[in-house]
Design an enzyme around this catalytic site. Structure first.
Site, short mmCIF file in Angstrom:
data_model
loop_
_atom_site.label_atom_id
_atom_site.label_comp_id
_atom_site.label_asym_id
_atom_site.label_seq_id
_atom_site.Cartn_x
_atom_site.Cartn_y
_atom_site.Cartn_z
N ASP A 97 -62.16 -84.15 -19.76
CA ASP A 97 -61.00 -83.29 -19.93
C ASP A 97 -61.31 -81.95 -19.28
O ASP A 97 -62.05 -81.14 -19.83
CB ASP A 97 -60.70 -83.12 -21.43
CG ASP A 97 -59.48 -82.25 -21.70
OD1 ASP A 97 -58.91 -81.69 -20.74
OD2 ASP A 97 -59.11 -82.12 -22.88
N HIS A 107 -50.57 -84.13 -22.77
CA HIS A 107 -51.86 -83.86 -22.14
C HIS A 107 -52.42 -85.19 -21.68
O HIS A 107 -52.13 -86.24 -22.28
CB HIS A 107 -52.81 -83.18 -23.12
CG HIS A 107 -54.05 -82.65 -22.46
ND1 HIS A 107 -54.02 -81.83 -21.35
CD2 HIS A 107 -55.37 -82.84 -22.75
CE1 HIS A 107 -55.25 -81.53 -20.99
NE2 HIS A 107 -56.10 -82.13 -21.81
N CYS A 142 -52.48 -81.83 -15.56
CA CYS A 142 -53.52 -82.72 -16.08
C CYS A 142 -53.35 -84.16 -15.64
O CYS A 142 -54.34 -84.85 -15.39
CB CYS A 142 -53.58 -82.63 -17.61
SG CYS A 142 -52.00 -82.97 -18.42
#
Length: 184
Positions: free
Chosen positions: A78, A63, A14
């Site tokens: 996201d 994250h 991520c």
């Protein structure tokens, strides 16, 4: 902002996905990389593709998402979320952070957020992907096909995830502070 289809993506990377997203944006003003973690590196997030059930959560060690702050509200980007691309911040906050459920959990799971202006994130992040290597030197998940991020500098991803670290051009916030910043 680019579309989700134009965004580069590699599952379980991520921080690099957000880097590549911000890198593609010409005007980075109002764009922020948000690193989410906590002291025990266990953050529950809902509405994630990796969840085992529709209403379930994922327990990530960290994250990273992107938020675009605009006059009329903020948008969240996201690529690991089941919510729409360019999701309204308030909807993302309600469904992904799930504060009602979090209130019933141990305080050790409370999330912290390192807020980094987009331009700074591009120059700051450096990852050699060593955090994704097993003890045998094999990747736990397939790495992205693009080159390492800022490989000319020492890797600093683990420092960015440690919310106790004081890092120039970044701000660590708790949940109420982040909500206040992006909910207006």
């Amino acid at each position: 902002m680019i579309s989700a289809e134009e965004a580069l993506y590699q599952s379980c990377y991520c921080e690099e996905n957000v880097y590549k997203l911000i890198e593609k944006i010409d005007d980075k003003n109002g764009i922020f990389a948000i690193i989410i973690s906590n002291d025990c590196k266990m953050i529950p997030l809902w509405k994630q593709k990796a969840a085992k059930s529709i209403n379930g959560h994922v327990l990530w060690d960290y994250h990273v998402i992107a938020i675009e702050k605009e006059k009329n509200g903020s948008k969240v980007y996201d690529l690991d979320s089941t919510l729409e691309w360019s999701c309204d911040f308030l909807e993302y906050w309600e469904k992904t952070m799930n504060l009602a459920e979090m209130a019933q959990r141990d305080t050790k799971f409370r999330r912290k957020f390192r807020v980094i202006p987009g331009e700074n994130y591009i120059s700051l992040l450096s990852s050699d992907r060593s955090h994704m290597l097993s003890k045998n030197g094999v990747y736990l998940k397939p790495p992205p096909e693009w080159p390492l991020i800022n490989s000319h500098k020492p890797s600093n991803l683990m420092e960015l995830i440690r919310m106790s670290e004081q890092i120039e051009n970044t701000t660590v916030m708790d949940e109420p502070e982040l909500f206040q910043l992006f909910s207006k």
